[in-house]
Design a protein around this motif. Structure first.
Motif, short mmCIF file in Angstrom:
data_model
loop_
_atom_site.label_atom_id
_atom_site.label_comp_id
_atom_site.label_asym_id
_atom_site.label_seq_id
_atom_site.Cartn_x
_atom_site.Cartn_y
_atom_site.Cartn_z
N ALA A 269 -0.66 48.00 -12.85
CA ALA A 269 -1.54 47.35 -14.08
C ALA A 269 -0.59 46.71 -14.82
N HIS A 270 0.58 47.19 -15.19
CA HIS A 270 1.38 46.50 -16.38
C HIS A 270 2.24 45.33 -15.57
N SER A 271 2.35 45.52 -14.43
CA SER A 271 3.17 44.58 -13.69
C SER A 271 2.06 43.33 -13.13
N LEU A 272 0.83 43.67 -13.18
CA LEU A 272 -0.11 42.56 -13.06
C LEU A 272 -0.22 41.79 -14.10
N THR A 273 -0.33 42.36 -15.59
CA THR A 273 -0.65 41.64 -16.62
C THR A 273 0.93 40.84 -17.39
N LEU A 274 1.97 41.55 -16.76
CA LEU A 274 3.27 41.07 -17.24
C LEU A 274 3.20 39.83 -16.54
N THR A 275 3.11 39.65 -15.08
CA THR A 275 3.34 38.58 -14.21
C THR A 275 2.28 37.34 -14.91
#
Length: 402
Positions: A269-275
């Motif tokens: 989840a955090h990798s997705l919105t970070l990107t």
């Protein structure tokens, strides 16, 4: 007088519980002391651009207004900002401080700030940045150039990073200078020198032709991918709210499979919105993200307090992880990383975050195993979750009012 074995037994149990709770709270107390330090000194980021052309080397340096006040004072009326007359009064002082700490060398020779082209305080909504432009001599083929930023170097409480972008011809280089890694350097190759001469006097490259070979960066200096990985490591270590959220997620009684699922959901989840945030595909303002992160801590803490068993926590973790990813992205969004370097810089930054996240989990698992085997585990979970709830509530109020 007759003995009172029941009273002694109760007292003994209380003492055992106190010792056990103390064992768990000592790491929390150390963590809280770190939080107090972080609160006392806000995260500070500067943005430096080096534009290398055939006619000059142009340095543009920008830093937030709060840092300017910390470094040079001047906020006479104590309103947290510099009025025009206050800024005029500390101009010379802030330039002096920056000259002492920000160095540019060409072939090993330190360059003077004799050609200070601009110094201004630019207000952009709620954000204000000091902008300084200094012109240096141009570098030629086979010459080396290095940039060092030692600002806040001796301040152990400071959370400072200089996000550096270098443009030369039609090539770009990026680095994140922080911690003890404060120097970037390179040697201009013949191809890069030719690229510099192919543009106009402002360094804008011509569009025709193929990209030239990148410059030879010294391995002893802070390379791009490594500096961004270290930035990711420092970012989560200084992100005490993210760490507390992770602790709140893990402290509830769960199987190893549940913990693995929760960590995986949070990572995805955090990798997705970070990107997506760094790419500019989504843009949620910090005024929403930061309070939402505090709410996530409060919610998970309350769930720990009122629910003895947690099921499907990975779903909740995934939803809150989307919000935390936007928080992770804040330091990169303003850098405008060139597309040619975006993938490696973003991946390196995220790897740094995952390294610390995994390390926290590995360190916590033995303590959690010990906790859940104890008859005092429920009381300990409630105590620690209550502390997390109070901290999350404090940050929520603070961020709503700021």
């Amino acid at each position: 007088m007759s003995a009172n074995p029941l009273g002694i037994d109760i007292l003994s149990k209380r003492r055992k519980y106190c010792r056990f709770l103390l064992l768990l709270i000592i790491p929390i107390a150390v963590f809280l002391s770190t939080i107090q330090i972080a609160e006392a000194h806000a995260y500070s980021a500067s943005f430096t651009t080096l534009q290398l052309t055939k006619s000059e080397s142009k340095m543009t340096y920008e830093i937030d207004e709060v840092s300017v006040i910390e470094l040079a004072g001047g906020d006479v009326n104590k309103n947290g900002m510099l009025e025009p007359e206050e800024f005029e009064a500390i101009k010379d002082k802030i330039v002096s401080v920056l000259k002492e700490n920000i160095n540019l060398k060409i072939d090993g020779q330190q360059q003077d700030w004799t050609n200070l082209n601009e110094i201004s305080l630019n207000r952009k909504g709620d954000e204000t940045q000091l902008r300084i432009v200094v012109l240096f001599p141009a570098i030629t083929t086979s010459q080396s150039i290095s940039f060092t930023d030692n600002l806040y170097l001796n301040d152990k409480n400071a959370n400072y990073v200089d996000l550096l972008k270098v443009n030369y011809g039609n090539q770009n280089s990026t680095a994140a200078l922080s911690g003890s890694n404060r120097t970037w350097s390179m040697i201009l190759s013949e191809n890069d020198s030719a690229a510099n001469h192919s543009g106009d006097k402002n360094g804008t490259p011509k569009q025709e032709g193929q990209a030239n070979k990148p410059a030879e960066t010294q391995s002893s200096s802070t390379s791009g991918w490594l500096s961004f990985m270290k930035l990711g490591i420092n970012h989560i270590l200084e992100g005490y709210d993210h760490i507390l959220f992770l602790l709140s997620l893990l402290i509830a009684r769960q199987s190893f499979k549940q913990i693995a699922t929760v960590i995986t959901a949070f990572t995805i989840a955090h990798s997705l919105t970070l990107t997506l945030t760094v790419l500019g595909i989504i843009n949620i303002p910090p005024s929403f993200v930061e309070p939402a992160i505090a709410i996530s801590i409060c919610y998970v803490a309350l769930e720990n307090i009122f629910r003895k068993k947690v099921n499907y926590r990975w779903v909740l973790t995934f939803l809150f992880g989307l919000i935390h990813g936007m928080g992770f992205a804040d330091i990169l969004t303003e850098m405008h990383i060139p597309k040619s370097e975006l993938a490696i810089d973003l991946a390196s930054f995220n790897i740094g975050i995952e390294i610390i996240q995994l390390l926290i989990v590995v360190l916590l698992l033995p303590l959690l195993t010990l906790l859940h085997r104890s008859k005092y585990s429920r009381k300990a979970i409630i105590t620690i979750s209550s502390i997390a709830f109070l901290l999350g509530g404090f940050w929520l109020i603070e961020r709503l009012l700021s």
